[in-house]
Design a protein around this motif. Structure first.
Motif, short mmCIF file in Angstrom:
data_model
loop_
_atom_site.label_atom_id
_atom_site.label_comp_id
_atom_site.label_asym_id
_atom_site.label_seq_id
_atom_site.Cartn_x
_atom_site.Cartn_y
_atom_site.Cartn_z
N ILE A 52 44.63 -3.71 -6.86
CA ILE A 52 45.10 -5.10 -6.74
C ILE A 52 44.80 -5.64 -5.34
CG2 ILE A 52 47.15 -6.60 -6.71
CD1 ILE A 52 46.58 -5.75 -9.52
N ILE B 136 49.14 -14.28 -7.07
CA ILE B 136 49.48 -12.85 -7.00
C ILE B 136 51.00 -12.67 -7.07
CG2 ILE B 136 49.17 -10.72 -5.67
CD1 ILE B 136 46.47 -11.86 -5.97
N PRO C 49 53.41 -9.85 -6.28
CA PRO C 49 53.42 -8.50 -5.72
C PRO C 49 54.53 -7.64 -6.29
CG PRO C 49 54.38 -10.03 -4.16
CD PRO C 49 53.96 -10.84 -5.34
N GLU D 137 56.61 -5.98 -4.51
CA GLU D 137 57.82 -6.24 -3.72
C GLU D 137 58.34 -7.64 -4.02
OE1 GLU D 137 54.79 -5.84 -2.39
OE2 GLU D 137 54.76 -3.92 -1.34
N ALA E 143 58.74 -10.56 -2.57
CA ALA E 143 58.27 -11.15 -1.32
C ALA E 143 58.78 -12.58 -1.19
CB ALA E 143 56.75 -11.11 -1.26
N LEU E 144 60.06 -12.67 -0.90
CA LEU E 144 60.70 -13.99 -0.77
C LEU E 144 61.51 -14.01 0.52
CD1 LEU E 144 62.08 -14.21 -4.41
CD2 LEU E 144 60.08 -15.42 -3.55
N TYR E 145 61.80 -15.22 0.98
CA TYR E 145 62.64 -15.35 2.18
C TYR E 145 64.10 -15.46 1.75
CZ TYR E 145 58.34 -15.95 4.77
OH TYR E 145 57.11 -15.73 5.33
N PHE F 103 57.43 -23.65 -0.09
CA PHE F 103 56.69 -23.01 1.01
C PHE F 103 55.44 -22.32 0.49
CE2 PHE F 103 55.80 -18.95 3.16
CZ PHE F 103 55.26 -19.45 4.33
N TRP F 104 55.61 -21.46 -0.53
CA TRP F 104 54.44 -20.72 -1.03
C TRP F 104 53.41 -21.67 -1.62
CZ3 TRP F 104 53.61 -16.16 0.82
CH2 TRP F 104 54.67 -15.36 1.23
N LEU G 81 51.10 -23.27 1.06
CA LEU G 81 50.01 -22.44 1.59
C LEU G 81 48.71 -22.66 0.81
CD1 LEU G 81 51.81 -19.05 2.30
CD2 LEU G 81 51.49 -20.97 3.83
N TYR G 82 48.85 -23.21 -0.39
CA TYR G 82 47.67 -23.46 -1.23
C TYR G 82 47.25 -24.93 -1.15
CZ TYR G 82 48.21 -18.74 -3.00
OH TYR G 82 48.28 -17.37 -3.09
N ASN H 90 59.82 -14.67 -7.95
CA ASN H 90 58.59 -14.04 -7.44
C ASN H 90 57.39 -14.45 -8.30
OD1 ASN H 90 58.00 -12.38 -5.25
ND2 ASN H 90 57.87 -10.52 -6.49
N CYS I 278 56.58 -18.26 -7.84
CA CYS I 278 55.87 -18.55 -6.58
C CYS I 278 54.36 -18.44 -6.77
CB CYS I 278 56.30 -17.57 -5.48
SG CYS I 278 57.92 -17.92 -4.81
N ALA I 279 53.96 -17.45 -7.58
CA ALA I 279 52.53 -17.23 -7.78
C ALA I 279 51.90 -18.29 -8.68
CB ALA I 279 52.31 -15.86 -8.39
#
Lengths: 304, 405
Positions: free
Chosen positions: A44, A78, A80, A82, A84-86, A97-98, A101-102, A142, A145-146
């Protein structure tokens, strides 16, 4: 959509991924099934363009991911392994936020985040901090977000690890919906039930190598695995039963008899057991599944 | 109980680097304070302190003024340099020199006549300890000469009135015996005029030292915490997800730098405003210079936060190394104790510290009340430190932080 061609990756003397190749067509749900440490996550990382293979290449829509990192990253979402969050931010803020980034504008990101929160069933808690969520809820965020930038390819690395069955089922529903909407999905797991339930194509990976791949039916057909009849008995059993392979586990009082047509052979086997003086307590027929295929191919349980 | 202790000890000793750093911290601090306060290393012949440079202007140019200056110059630790009064005043105001001794015309005559001596010591009040030593030395030299002359007159008069009938040889002998047994009386306080050239009545250099020194040290602690968040993000998988997004790796590092810089500017501003409100620290003398110093201090401190998170691989290491770097820089840079009381080699080492350049810059603004030009060197050095530290951080960021397995 995605073509992985003969990729390998080593860390010191450990070959984590060894000549792996597979491809996923648009709208397909591909499952990469394997035990922990099989090389799924390394694969991955290479597909997501943050780790370069030692050899081989990866193409997304015929574009090499390393030569077109920015373009291909925009096409991928993606999830993940984990969470992967704040923790100190709300679900809504995390999604915005995520998304940002795009390159999504703030207003569009907010709108999309609200839609996704509604879809995953958490819109009523969107302003709560992530740290107040349960593990299953965080997993859903999670995933959301992706999806913020509406990716063409969704890559999920064991997205249901460590959550309760109810939350897992909720995630399966979400994944089914994505699949029905013709999203292209690469999904790694070590749960064979997940792969059997959702994936169009399954690749079984072990010790860095893909040892077999195809649809579930193709895997059953080409791997010549027997079904099994499991008998729990009282007293003594036998080590041989004419015409059948068997395994006797005297400690568990369990007799496993292998057969290509278990249902058909069952009456005859029961009779032979009775003739041999075995007192049968219960009988269970185990069909061919990914577990048995993996066992047959590697000699080990999937969860070893 | 032992099982709990055994487990904790196993964890404690598992990270060898963090353990080494944890031990290095107290050892380093003990060594540093031993040098600063304990006089350790003072017997080393090679560690001869750099003398305090004092300017002088001898308008009197008499035998007495020359003798006093020569006596002072012969003291180890003091070096006298001739200067015009105007140049000296500029140098003192800019912090390049600490004081000027001025002997005006008629100094020797006044001394002989027992009048007020036209001698001055103009100085920088912020160098209190050095000035105090210099003042005592200067006064004792003047008093020595003045006392000797006064005593001679008194003895002469006594011998002439009380022992006029004795032969001259006996009179001389009596004079010598009286001189030998006489104690000099001190009227030192009245001998010279003391004038502070830097800092007005309201300004308090000790307050500036306390505020600027503490503010910068605390700032380093804050930015190191921000830098450490990068390690947390690596450990919880957020960094990996950031790298999987279309943003570039350097954007992550500079994003952290930007966060730290903004928070630093905010923190410094609040600290100075608090000092203004609570202690009356005059911070509005030169607002543009203050803004520039706050910005470059924030950048330099932030770059250390980023460096810290780049060179270590665990949070435990970051905690230990962060404390070491911050306390060392703060100690040698003058945040904890004024620089001039440290041994010379530590004063020389101070130039590698962000604290030194920042504190000196804030001194220039709050104490010396100089213009922007006076902080130019500080600004350039702090920017150079920022760039150098960021380049090093970038190297280690790629080597340590971006390494995913």
């Amino acid at each position: 959509m995605l073509r992985v061609k003969n990729i390998s990756k080593s860390f010191a003397t450990n070959k984590a991924v060894d000549d792996v190749s597979f491809q996923i067509e648009k709208g397909q749900f591909y499952g990469l099934l394997g035990p922990n440490g099989a090389g799924k996550t390394t694969t991955i990382l290479m597909i997501s363009a943050i780790m370069q293979p030692d050899i081989g290449n990866i193409l997304i829509d015929e574009k090499d991911v390393y030569k077109n990192k920015h373009t291909v990253k925009l096409k991928m979402g993606i999830v993940p392994q984990e969470i992967a969050l704040y923790d100190e931010m709300s679900a809504l803020d995390n999604l915005v936020f995520w998304g940002s980034l795009y390159g999504i504008s703030k207003s569009n990101a907010k709108q999309k985040a609200n839609e996704l929160l509604d879809w995953i069933g958490l819109s009523d808690r969107k302003k709560d901090l992530i740290k107040t969520y349960s593990g299953g809820m965080k997993r859903r965020i999670n995933i959301a977000c992706a999806l913020m930038h509406n990716p063409e390819l969704i890559v999920m690395d064991e997205p249901t690890v460590g959550i309760d069955p109810q939350s897992r089922n909720k995630i399966y529903e979400l994944l089914d919906e994505l699949h029905n909407n013709k999203k292209t999905i690469l999904y790694t797991t070590h749960y064979m039930e997940e792969a059997e339930r959702m994936c169009d194509i399954i690749g079984i990976i072990d010790r860095g190598k893909i040892i077999t791949q195809g649809t579930l039916q193709e895997l059953k057909n080409k791997n010549n695995v027997d079904e099994s009849i499991v008998i729990h008995y009282e007293g003594n059993a036998v080590d041989k039963l004419n015409g059948y392979k068997l395994k006797n586990d005297a400690d568990k009082n369990e007799l496993i008899i292998y057969s290509q047509h278990a249902k058909h052979d069952l009456p005859g086997i029961v009779k032979k057991c009775a003739d041999a003086g075995i007192t049968i307590l219960n009988i269970d027929i185990r069909n061919i599944n990914l577990e048995t295929i993996f066992l047959n191919l590697t000699g080990r349980q999937l969860r070893d | 109980m032992w099982k709990i202790a055994k487990k904790d000890l196993k964890i404690f000793f598992s990270d060898k680097k963090a353990l080494a750093l944890a031990l290095l911290l107290p050892i380093g601090l003990i060594t540093m304070f031993a040098f600063a306060f304990g006089g350790v290393g003072s017997d080393d012949e090679e560690d001869i302190p750099t003398p305090i440079t004092v300017l002088f202007n001898d308008e009197d140019n008499s035998v007495t003024s020359k003798k006093i200056l020569a006596d002072l110059d012969s003291i180890p630790g003091i070096e006298l340099i001739s200067s015009t009064i105007a140049d000296a005043q500029t140098a003192i105001k800019n912090g390049d020199n600490i004081a000027i001794i001025i002997f005006h015309n008629g100094m020797e005559d006044s001394l002989n006549a027992g009048k007020i001596i036209p001698a001055e010591l103009q100085y920088d009040k912020s160098r209190e300890m050095e000035i105090s030593i210099l003042q005592n030395l200067l006064m004792s030299k003047i008093a020595e000469i003045k006392g000797a002359k006064d005593a001679d007159k008194g003895i002469e008069l006594t011998v002439q009135t009380q022992f006029s009938n004795l032969p001259p040889a006996m009179q001389d002998s009596i004079k010598k015996n009286i001189q030998g047994g006489m104690q000099k009386e001190s009227e030192e306080a009245k001998l010279i005029t003391m004038t502070s050239l830097v800092g007005d009545e309201e300004a308090n250099w000790g307050l500036i030292q306390a505020v600027a020194g503490t503010a910068i040290m605390m700032l380093l602690f804050s930015v190191s915490a921000i830098g450490q968040s990068m390690l947390e993000e690596k450990e919880n998988g957020v960094l990996k997800k950031l790298l999987q997004s279309p943003i570039k790796p350097y954007e992550i590092m500079f994003g952290k730098m930007l966060t730290a810089s903004i928070i630093s500017v905010f923190q410094l501003t609040i600290m100075f405003l608090f000092s203004w409100v609570a202690f009356g620290l005059e911070i509005f003398n030169n607002i543009p210079a203050l803004i520039i110093m706050i910005l470059v201090t924030a950048l330099a401190c932030s770059s250390f936060g980023v460096l810290l998170s780049s060179i270590v691989t665990t949070k435990k290491q970051a905690d230990s190394l962060g404390t070491i770097i911050i306390l060392f820089m703060s100690a040698i840079g003058g945040s904890m104790i004024p620089l001039y009381i440290m041994p010379q080699f530590m004063q020389n080492a101070a130039v590698v510290s962000v604290n030194y350049w920042s504190i000196q810059g804030f001194y220039d603004i709050f104490w010396r009340k100089t213009g922007i030009h006076a902080i130019g060197e500080n600004v350039i050095v702090l920017l150079a430190i920022t760039i150098t530290v960021l380049l090093v951080s970038n190297y280690f960021f790629k080597k340590n932080v971006l390494k995913l397995t």
